[in-house]
Design a protein around this motif. Sequence first.
Motif, PDB file in Angstrom:
ATOM      1  N   ALA A 181      13.607  30.330 -67.772  1.00  0.00           N
ATOM      2  CA  ALA A 181      14.208  30.375 -69.102  1.00  0.00           C
ATOM      3  C   ALA A 181      13.277  30.995 -70.136  1.00  0.00           C
ATOM      4  O   ALA A 181      13.725  31.660 -71.073  1.00  0.00           O
ATOM      5  N   LEU A 182      11.968  30.776 -69.961  1.00  0.00           N
ATOM      6  CA  LEU A 182      11.013  31.247 -70.961  1.00  0.00           C
ATOM      7  C   LEU A 182      10.502  32.660 -70.706  1.00  0.00           C
ATOM      8  O   LEU A 182       9.982  33.308 -71.614  1.00  0.00           O
ATOM      9  N   LEU A 183      10.633  33.145 -69.473  1.00  0.00           N
ATOM     10  CA  LEU A 183      10.076  34.457 -69.150  1.00  0.00           C
ATOM     11  C   LEU A 183      10.627  35.593 -70.020  1.00  0.00           C
ATOM     12  O   LEU A 183       9.856  36.463 -70.447  1.00  0.00           O
ATOM     13  N   PRO A 184      11.955  35.661 -70.296  1.00  0.00           N
ATOM     14  CA  PRO A 184      12.430  36.762 -71.151  1.00  0.00           C
ATOM     15  C   PRO A 184      11.782  36.765 -72.529  1.00  0.00           C
ATOM     16  O   PRO A 184      11.391  37.834 -73.027  1.00  0.00           O
ATOM     17  N   ALA A 185      11.638  35.595 -73.148  1.00  0.00           N
ATOM     18  CA  ALA A 185      11.008  35.526 -74.472  1.00  0.00           C
ATOM     19  C   ALA A 185       9.531  35.880 -74.391  1.00  0.00           C
ATOM     20  O   ALA A 185       8.990  36.562 -75.276  1.00  0.00           O
ATOM     21  N   ILE A 186       8.864  35.426 -73.337  1.00  0.00           N
ATOM     22  CA  ILE A 186       7.441  35.740 -73.164  1.00  0.00           C
ATOM     23  C   ILE A 186       7.247  37.237 -72.956  1.00  0.00           C
ATOM     24  O   ILE A 186       6.372  37.862 -73.578  1.00  0.00           O
ATOM     25  N   ASP A 187       8.068  37.831 -72.087  1.00  0.00           N
ATOM     26  CA  ASP A 187       7.948  39.268 -71.818  1.00  0.00           C
ATOM     27  C   ASP A 187       8.233  40.087 -73.070  1.00  0.00           C
ATOM     28  O   ASP A 187       7.543  41.081 -73.343  1.00  0.00           O
ATOM     29  N   ALA A 188       9.262  39.678 -73.826  1.00  0.00           N
ATOM     30  CA  ALA A 188       9.591  40.404 -75.056  1.00  0.00           C
ATOM     31  C   ALA A 188       8.448  40.315 -76.057  1.00  0.00           C
ATOM     32  O   ALA A 188       8.141  41.287 -76.754  1.00  0.00           O
ATOM     33  N   THR A 189       7.792  39.163 -76.127  1.00  0.00           N
ATOM     34  CA  THR A 189       6.668  38.989 -77.048  1.00  0.00           C
ATOM     35  C   THR A 189       5.478  39.840 -76.618  1.00  0.00           C
ATOM     36  O   THR A 189       4.768  40.410 -77.458  1.00  0.00           O
ATOM     37  N   LYS A 190       5.259  39.955 -75.308  1.00  0.00           N
ATOM     38  CA  LYS A 190       4.121  40.730 -74.803  1.00  0.00           C
ATOM     39  C   LYS A 190       4.218  42.207 -75.165  1.00  0.00           C
ATOM     40  O   LYS A 190       3.204  42.851 -75.458  1.00  0.00           O
ATOM     41  N   VAL A 191       5.434  42.755 -75.109  1.00  0.00           N
ATOM     42  CA  VAL A 191       5.572  44.217 -75.257  1.00  0.00           C
ATOM     43  C   VAL A 191       6.188  44.626 -76.588  1.00  0.00           C
ATOM     44  O   VAL A 191       6.525  45.786 -76.770  1.00  0.00           O
ATOM     45  N   VAL A 192       6.328  43.673 -77.528  1.00  0.00           N
ATOM     46  CA  VAL A 192       6.962  44.010 -78.801  1.00  0.00           C
ATOM     47  C   VAL A 192       6.201  45.150 -79.481  1.00  0.00           C
ATOM     48  O   VAL A 192       4.983  45.149 -79.571  1.00  0.00           O
ATOM     49  N   GLY A 193       6.945  46.141 -79.919  1.00  0.00           N
ATOM     50  CA  GLY A 193       6.356  47.289 -80.592  1.00  0.00           C
ATOM     51  C   GLY A 193       5.904  48.387 -79.664  1.00  0.00           C
ATOM     52  O   GLY A 193       5.727  49.533 -80.105  1.00  0.00           O
ATOM     53  N   LEU A 194       5.705  48.086 -78.381  1.00  0.00           N
ATOM     54  CA  LEU A 194       5.226  49.098 -77.438  1.00  0.00           C
ATOM     55  C   LEU A 194       6.374  49.835 -76.778  1.00  0.00           C
ATOM     56  O   LEU A 194       6.310  51.053 -76.577  1.00  0.00           O
ATOM     57  N   ILE A 195       7.413  49.087 -76.391  1.00  0.00           N
ATOM     58  CA  ILE A 195       8.556  49.694 -75.717  1.00  0.00           C
ATOM     59  C   ILE A 195       9.656  50.029 -76.718  1.00  0.00           C
ATOM     60  O   ILE A 195      10.277  51.080 -76.665  1.00  0.00           O
ATOM     61  N   SER A 196       9.907  49.118 -77.647  1.00  0.00           N
ATOM     62  CA  SER A 196      10.922  49.367 -78.667  1.00  0.00           C
ATOM     63  C   SER A 196      10.576  48.586 -79.920  1.00  0.00           C
ATOM     64  O   SER A 196       9.790  47.637 -79.872  1.00  0.00           O
ATOM     65  N   LEU A 197      11.136  49.017 -81.042  1.00  0.00           N
ATOM     66  CA  LEU A 197      10.973  48.285 -82.286  1.00  0.00           C
ATOM     67  C   LEU A 197      12.135  47.294 -82.399  1.00  0.00           C
ATOM     68  O   LEU A 197      13.293  47.711 -82.402  1.00  0.00           O
ATOM     69  N   PRO A 198      11.847  45.994 -82.465  1.00  0.00           N
ATOM     70  CA  PRO A 198      12.918  44.995 -82.487  1.00  0.00           C
ATOM     71  C   PRO A 198      13.829  45.134 -83.694  1.00  0.00           C
ATOM     72  O   PRO A 198      13.515  45.830 -84.668  1.00  0.00           O
ATOM     73  N   GLY A 199      14.959  44.417 -83.623  1.00  0.00           N
ATOM     74  CA  GLY A 199      16.007  44.572 -84.625  1.00  0.00           C
ATOM     75  C   GLY A 199      15.562  44.301 -86.045  1.00  0.00           C
ATOM     76  O   GLY A 199      15.869  45.075 -86.962  1.00  0.00           O
ATOM     77  N   ALA A 200      14.864  43.198 -86.268  1.00  0.00           N
ATOM     78  CA  ALA A 200      14.456  42.852 -87.630  1.00  0.00           C
ATOM     79  C   ALA A 200      13.556  43.920 -88.221  1.00  0.00           C
ATOM     80  O   ALA A 200      13.737  44.361 -89.366  1.00  0.00           O
ATOM     81  N   MET A 201      12.590  44.361 -87.446  1.00  0.00           N
ATOM     82  CA  MET A 201      11.655  45.384 -87.914  1.00  0.00           C
ATOM     83  C   MET A 201      12.362  46.716 -88.126  1.00  0.00           C
ATOM     84  O   MET A 201      12.128  47.417 -89.127  1.00  0.00           O
ATOM     85  N   THR A 202      13.225  47.067 -87.189  1.00  0.00           N
ATOM     86  CA  THR A 202      13.970  48.327 -87.314  1.00  0.00           C
ATOM     87  C   THR A 202      14.823  48.339 -88.567  1.00  0.00           C
ATOM     88  O   THR A 202      14.861  49.331 -89.306  1.00  0.00           O
ATOM     89  N   GLY A 203      15.522  47.224 -88.810  1.00  0.00           N
ATOM     90  CA  GLY A 203      16.370  47.143 -89.997  1.00  0.00           C
ATOM     91  C   GLY A 203      15.583  47.305 -91.285  1.00  0.00           C
ATOM     92  O   GLY A 203      16.017  47.998 -92.213  1.00  0.00           O
TER      93      GLY A 203
END
Length: 253
Positions: A181-203
Amino acid sequence: MNGTVLGWPEVATSVLLVAVAVAVAAWQRLGLNRDIVLAAVRAFVQLIAVGAVLVVIFEHGGVPGALGWVALMVVIAGQVAGRRGRGVPAARLVATVSVGVGSGLALVTLLALDVFPSRPSVIVPIGGMIVANSMQAVGLVLLRLVEHVGESRRSIEARLLLGMPAVDAFAPHRRSAARAALLPAIDATKVVGLISLPGAMTGMILAEVDPLTAIRYQIVVMYMILGAAALAAAVAVPLAQRRLFDDAQRLCV
């Protein structure tokens, strides 16, 4: 965007991308043409309806109205996550309570510590992000628990026959479900900004906010999502486990 506001003509132009998706599906004979069109239409109608409701909430509902909308999101998220746990008695109730507790604690903490201002225009989008990620975590917990029961019933029952309490007999599967359950959130946190700019930041960047300011907000959002997912999973695991065993500590599914 040069400071301009996206208008309906631009939205209409984006329909061309839906047409491209339909064309690709037809070319590859995927049988998804109808699904793509239906998804696009549903997204349009749902977002227009939600936008109209949010206008009313922001102008007249105040904080109580915003919290009520978040509560509605929790109920809907509980129904969606509960479907993943078919086989767990009262799975939708378990999912709703877990999403509600995880999301509520995370949102209240952020507002109480004045990380975000207590305004409807802030509570609704922040609450939506928290609820969505809590829903994903809870859905994965329930899905993995059901899979574990199906795959490892004999080993679980063997531990029970040896006199182990249900909590200990099911412990490896409980930990595995929480990890999943936690792996998707952990993985997203690890690569934030490197693979894509998340929604809040993009907006915020599209709204021409200074990138460093947008980054600060995005850091808070990522930590908020990680914490909410952990809280929701931590509630879902024991609640679901209690439903999987009866008072005599036997598997009841």
